[in-house]
Write a protein that holds these residues in place. Structure first.
Motif, mmCIF file in Angstrom:
data_model
loop_
_atom_site.group_PDB
_atom_site.id
_atom_site.type_symbol
_atom_site.label_atom_id
_atom_site.label_comp_id
_atom_site.label_asym_id
_atom_site.label_seq_id
_atom_site.Cartn_x
_atom_site.Cartn_y
_atom_site.Cartn_z
ATOM 1 N N GLY A 129 -16.727 37.443 13.096
ATOM 2 C CA GLY A 129 -16.445 36.914 11.769
ATOM 3 C C GLY A 129 -17.017 35.547 11.487
ATOM 4 N N GLY A 130 -18.199 35.238 12.021
ATOM 5 C CA GLY A 130 -18.817 33.940 11.781
ATOM 6 C C GLY A 130 -18.313 32.827 12.674
ATOM 7 N N GLU A 131 -17.375 33.115 13.568
ATOM 8 C CA GLU A 131 -16.847 32.125 14.506
ATOM 9 C C GLU A 131 -17.230 32.516 15.932
ATOM 10 N N VAL A 132 -17.068 31.562 16.843
ATOM 11 C CA VAL A 132 -17.166 31.852 18.271
ATOM 12 C C VAL A 132 -15.792 31.598 18.873
ATOM 13 N N ARG A 133 -15.268 32.597 19.567
ATOM 14 C CA ARG A 133 -13.968 32.468 20.218
ATOM 15 C C ARG A 133 -14.149 32.517 21.722
ATOM 16 N N GLY A 134 -13.319 31.758 22.420
ATOM 17 C CA GLY A 134 -13.469 31.710 23.867
ATOM 18 C C GLY A 134 -12.162 31.474 24.583
ATOM 19 N N GLU A 135 -12.175 31.801 25.861
ATOM 20 C CA GLU A 135 -11.049 31.502 26.736
ATOM 21 C C GLU A 135 -11.588 31.076 28.089
ATOM 22 N N LEU A 136 -10.734 30.413 28.844
ATOM 23 C CA LEU A 136 -11.192 29.678 30.012
ATOM 24 C C LEU A 136 -10.428 30.091 31.260
ATOM 25 N N LEU A 137 -11.175 30.233 32.369
ATOM 26 C CA LEU A 137 -10.577 30.358 33.693
ATOM 27 C C LEU A 137 -10.823 29.064 34.452
ATOM 28 N N VAL A 138 -9.808 28.617 35.179
ATOM 29 C CA VAL A 138 -9.899 27.371 35.941
ATOM 30 C C VAL A 138 -9.503 27.659 37.383
ATOM 31 N N ARG A 139 -10.302 27.139 38.330
ATOM 32 C CA ARG A 139 -9.958 27.284 39.749
ATOM 33 C C ARG A 139 -9.597 25.915 40.314
ATOM 34 N N ARG A 140 -8.336 25.792 40.701
ATOM 35 C CA ARG A 140 -7.832 24.570 41.330
ATOM 36 C C ARG A 140 -7.220 24.932 42.676
ATOM 37 N N GLY A 141 -7.546 24.172 43.708
ATOM 38 C CA GLY A 141 -6.946 24.421 45.016
ATOM 39 C C GLY A 141 -7.186 25.820 45.536
ATOM 40 N N GLY A 142 -8.322 26.407 45.190
ATOM 41 C CA GLY A 142 -8.660 27.736 45.689
ATOM 42 C C GLY A 142 -7.988 28.877 44.964
ATOM 43 N N ALA A 143 -7.375 28.618 43.803
ATOM 44 C CA ALA A 143 -6.698 29.680 43.045
ATOM 45 C C ALA A 143 -7.157 29.640 41.594
ATOM 46 N N TRP A 144 -7.457 30.827 41.044
ATOM 47 C CA TRP A 144 -7.875 30.943 39.650
ATOM 48 C C TRP A 144 -6.660 31.134 38.748
ATOM 49 N N SER A 145 -6.726 30.534 37.564
ATOM 50 C CA SER A 145 -5.708 30.753 36.539
ATOM 51 C C SER A 145 -6.399 30.709 35.186
ATOM 52 N N ARG A 146 -5.733 31.246 34.187
ATOM 53 C CA ARG A 146 -6.302 31.256 32.838
ATOM 54 C C ARG A 146 -5.645 30.179 32.001
ATOM 55 N N ALA A 147 -6.461 29.355 31.348
ATOM 56 C CA ALA A 147 -5.919 28.346 30.444
ATOM 57 C C ALA A 147 -5.271 29.046 29.256
#
Length: 231
Positions: A129-147
């Motif tokens: 729809g004319g926008e860019v949408r995003g989501e983020l994965l972060v790895r801290r201390g050897g573990a991934w999580s989703r923002a």
């Protein structure tokens, strides 16, 4: 009367005939038993394609793009209006929902951007729809999580860049600076931090066209170019 020697025919005793017959029968029976005890012929090996049980909606997930991040692989998979982000490697195996796929964002081979660092980040983005949408994965201390915070860029650009030089990439979103309901070429960059107390680092001044944004086409403003958003 004299009988010639050549005309005399001798017949074996009946007992000898019985012994010979039994020997032949035993030999034949032994051959039959030996045939029946042979091991069966080995079956031809059957092969087939490996099957991935991961489902995206009602269909199997299909890999769209993959990136190596240190000792991990990050892979984006999509299916019937549903997406997944899969990580595997040194940090273990994890599956995350790709929520922007459910909103209709187009996921392509250019939709994944990752940075490997002490705090590693992967941004998955797509246009809708004319926008860019995003989501983020972060790895801290050897573990991934989703923002938990989703990102939306109304100006068509969403990317990563270490704006404040703290060793962790920030999220840079280009926004339109137009009157409501009106499209225009005016743009500004909005920067979000992934660490620290301040989630929003600030915004750049509005420029007439996107190519005037700092660092275009990889928008990465310097901290001195940011001010409070909305000021």
């Amino acid at each position: 009367m004299r009988v010639r020697q050549s005309a005399i025919v001798t017949r074996p005793p009946v007992a000898a005939l019985l012994v010979a017959s039994l020997a032949v029968a035993t030999t034949v029976a032994g051959m039959v038993i030996a045939w029946s005890l042979r091991p069966p012929e080995p079956a031809a090996p059957t092969t087939g394609p490996s099957v991935d049980d991961l489902r995206c909606g009602s269909v199997a997930c299909q890999s769209v793009v993959r990136a190596d991040v240190g000792g991990d692989a990050v892979e984006v998979l999509i299916g019937q209006g549903v997406g997944r982000i899969r990580t595997n490697g040194a940090s273990g195996n994890n599956i995350f929902e790709l929520t922007i796929a459910e909103s209709g964002a187009a996921i392509t081979a250019d939709s994944l951007e990752c940075r490997d660092a002490v705090v590693s980040v992967c941004l998955v983005h797509g246009s809708v729809g004319g926008e860019v949408r995003g989501e983020l994965l972060v790895r801290r201390g050897g573990a991934w999580s989703r923002a938990q915070l989703p990102y939306v860029a109304s100006g068509g650009y969403l990317g990563l860049g270490d704006v404040n030089a703290d060793g962790v990439d920030d999220v840079v979103a280009v926004q339109r600076a137009c009157s409501p309901g009106v499209d225009c070429s005016r743009r500004f960059a909005q920067v979000f931090s992934l660490v620290g107390d301040k989630a929003e680092l600030g915004c750049t001044t509005v420029v007439a066209t996107q190519d005037l944004l700092p660092g275009w086409p990889d928008v990465t403003p310097a901290p001195a170019q940011l001010r409070p958003c909305g000021a």
